[in-house]
Design a protein around this motif. Structure first.
Motif, short mmCIF file in Angstrom:
data_model
loop_
_atom_site.label_atom_id
_atom_site.label_comp_id
_atom_site.label_asym_id
_atom_site.label_seq_id
_atom_site.Cartn_x
_atom_site.Cartn_y
_atom_site.Cartn_z
N LEU A 1 68.81 -91.13 5.85
CA LEU A 1 67.77 -90.17 6.22
C LEU A 1 66.39 -90.79 6.14
CD1 LEU A 1 67.58 -87.14 7.06
CD2 LEU A 1 67.12 -86.64 4.64
N SER A 2 66.14 -91.58 5.11
CA SER A 2 64.81 -92.19 4.93
C SER A 2 64.50 -93.23 5.99
CB SER A 2 64.72 -92.83 3.53
OG SER A 2 65.66 -93.87 3.40
N ASN A 3 65.54 -93.77 6.63
CA ASN A 3 65.33 -94.76 7.68
C ASN A 3 65.10 -94.14 9.05
OD1 ASN A 3 65.62 -96.94 5.93
ND2 ASN A 3 67.85 -97.03 6.21
N MET A 4 65.21 -92.81 9.12
CA MET A 4 65.00 -92.14 10.39
C MET A 4 63.55 -91.71 10.53
SD MET A 4 68.38 -89.73 10.72
CE MET A 4 70.01 -90.43 10.93
N ASN A 5 63.05 -91.83 11.72
CA ASN A 5 61.65 -91.47 11.99
C ASN A 5 61.59 -90.00 12.39
OD1 ASN A 5 58.91 -91.57 12.49
ND2 ASN A 5 59.15 -92.40 14.56
N THR A 6 61.66 -89.12 11.38
CA THR A 6 61.66 -87.69 11.65
C THR A 6 60.48 -87.01 10.97
OG1 THR A 6 62.90 -85.64 11.38
CG2 THR A 6 63.25 -87.33 9.72
N ASN A 7 59.93 -86.01 11.64
CA ASN A 7 58.77 -85.31 11.09
C ASN A 7 59.16 -84.06 10.30
OD1 ASN A 7 56.91 -87.06 12.30
ND2 ASN A 7 57.07 -85.98 14.25
N ASN A 8 60.45 -83.68 10.34
CA ASN A 8 60.85 -82.49 9.60
C ASN A 8 61.41 -82.87 8.24
OD1 ASN A 8 63.91 -82.59 9.65
ND2 ASN A 8 63.45 -82.85 11.82
N THR A 9 61.60 -81.85 7.40
CA THR A 9 62.03 -82.10 6.02
C THR A 9 63.48 -81.70 5.77
OG1 THR A 9 61.27 -79.90 5.35
CG2 THR A 9 59.69 -81.70 5.18
N ALA A 10 64.23 -81.39 6.83
CA ALA A 10 65.61 -80.93 6.67
C ALA A 10 66.48 -82.03 6.06
CB ALA A 10 66.18 -80.51 8.01
N LEU A 11 67.43 -81.60 5.22
CA LEU A 11 68.36 -82.56 4.63
C LEU A 11 69.42 -82.98 5.65
CD1 LEU A 11 69.23 -84.08 2.08
CD2 LEU A 11 70.58 -82.07 1.42
N PHE A 12 69.70 -82.09 6.61
CA PHE A 12 70.71 -82.40 7.62
C PHE A 12 70.10 -82.24 9.01
CE2 PHE A 12 72.95 -80.79 3.87
CZ PHE A 12 73.72 -81.91 3.58
#
Length: 433
Positions: free
Chosen positions: A299-310
């Motif tokens: 998850l930490s390696n993904m460039n995502t702006n949201n805080t969802a765990l999944f």
């Protein structure tokens, strides 16, 4: 039912459920007032040719029998859907010239009799729907007829009485002269499976390992359902800081509704609600810790702006629909593996019964039973608001006095205990490795 002024083809019209938000101020008379948004359920009559929905006064049934009594949006929605299906069934029977229904074309709701709902329930039973589904529909129809009776709308009163204990309407649809057909208590092949059986540990590990191969993005979610009893909506409302694992392996999930934070981009979030906000303790193991660590690393390696765990492949929070599809693919691959391994007894159990991701909650409960928790301890460990669900998993020979004792004890305990497992019983936890 506003049918007397309609055309001969009643199928041109259909009842439908509308869900609309309304805004209101909380603490409106104080300086600390806040603007809130709440959903309301209403019933409408749709002109299928013009695609126009007219408001129906039947919405007052939802308001009077459910909203005004403090029942949640799900109960209101379910009731509205059942009533709409029933009224649309009446339209269809009139169009098919069923002699028992023809008077309703001119009398509307005034001519409604018990036999009309009885006929509907029998029809639904013949569709091979589950007994639970039919009994739920019977419950809502009973309330509907009682509502009409109370208003004096019906030509022939069904004389529905109220229970003495809770003043709830007693169903009239089991009266012998109606001959309503209901599904049997346990229909072959439709029993909902609550556990993996005597080889639970082997099957749980095989299922989780299969998820790593098919959909690793939800392996942690499945693990939290199995080892923590979380419901599907509760899992998907977790954010990246919701799950805490200490150095000693203790795992806690902060379960609460995060729809505004995670699903503001989704129009319909009906199924995404959290039923019981709580701090849910998860059965600890190094196996779970490694799954958690790997998930957070990815998850930490993904460039995502949201805080969802999944999250899904578009880096958006995972929805119920997507999760269900992924779970089904994992389940099918898992069943194939069980068959390849020639675990034939297990395969027969798993293949002949219905089960979905909610089985994780049942597996978790059976782990608690094996650990020696009492009914009260199990109910609190599951985060239940009442004792009934926990009692289903215990000895069905338990005496009435003992059930009453446990029920009284359960209500004496503080809500802060909800979601906790007694530390002394954790020692009895047979850790999966």
């Amino acid at each position: 039912m506003e049918v007397s002024h309609l055309s001969n083809r009643l199928s041109n019209f259909s009842y439908c459920v509308k869900e609309t938000p309304y805004r209101y101020y909380e603490n409106a008379n104080t300086s600390n007032h806040t603007l809130n948004v709440k959903k309301v359920i209403s019933i409408g009559l749709r002109d299928n040719d013009l695609d126009i929905v007219y408001p129906s006064p039947l919405t007052d049934f939802i308001k009077t029998m459910f909203f005004d009594k403090g029942l949640g949006i799900s109960s209101q929605r379910n009731a509205a859907h059942v009533i709409c299906k029933f009224l649309n069934y009446i339209h269809k029977e009139i169009d098919h010239a069923n002699p028992e229904f023809l008077d309703l074309q001119f009398k509307g709701l005034n001519g409604l009799k018990l036999l009309h709902a009885s006929d509907y329930l029998t029809y639904r039973t013949k569709l091979c729907l589950s007994r639970n589904t039919i009994k739920n529909e019977e419950h809502y129809l009973t309330n509907f007829y009682y509502f009409l009776q109370d208003l004096g709308i019906l030509e022939i009163s069904p004389q529905i009485r109220l229970q003495e204990k809770n003043s709830k309407p007693i169903s009239p649809f089991s009266r012998p002269h109606l001959r309503t057909q209901f599904p049997p208590n346990i229909a072959p092949g439709t029993l909902r499976l609550k556990d993996f059986g005597k080889n639970r540990d082997l099957l749980v590990k095989l299922f989780i390992e299969t998820s790593k191969e098919i959909h690793p993005e939800i392996t942690l979610a499945i693990s939290l359902q199995i080892f923590g009893g979380l419901r599907m909506g509760e899992v998907l409302n977790l954010n990246s800081t919701s799950v805490y694992i200490s150095n000693t392996g203790m795992c806690i999930a902060d379960v609460k509704d995060r729809q505004r934070e995670l699903f503001h981009h989704i129009k319909n979030t009906n199924m995404m609600q959290v039923k019981r906000p709580r701090k849910q303790q998860i059965l600890p193991s190094q196996y779970l810790t490694s799954i958690f660590d790997n998930h957070i690393r990815v998850l930490s390696n993904m460039n995502t702006n949201n805080t969802a765990l999944f999250i899904n492949s578009r880096l958006k929070p995972l929805t119920i629909t997507s999760y269900t599809k992924m779970f089904t693919r994992i389940k099918n691959a898992f069943l194939s593996k069980v068959l390849e391994l020639e675990w034939l007894e297990d395969y027969e159990l798993l293949n002949q019964h219905q089960w979905r991701s909610h089985i994780g909650r049942g597996i978790f409960t059976n782990y608690l039973v094996d650990m020696g928790l009492t009914a009260v301890e199990i109910a609190h460990a599951r985060g239940d608001k009442n004792l009934n669900s926990a009692l289903d998993y215990l000895d069905n020979k338990m005496t009435r006095d003992k059930i009453e004792y446990y029920t009284n004890l359960f209500h004496q305990l503080d809500d802060d205990y909800r979601g906790t497992i007694p530390s002394i019983k954790i020692k009895n936890w047979k850790v999966i490795t």
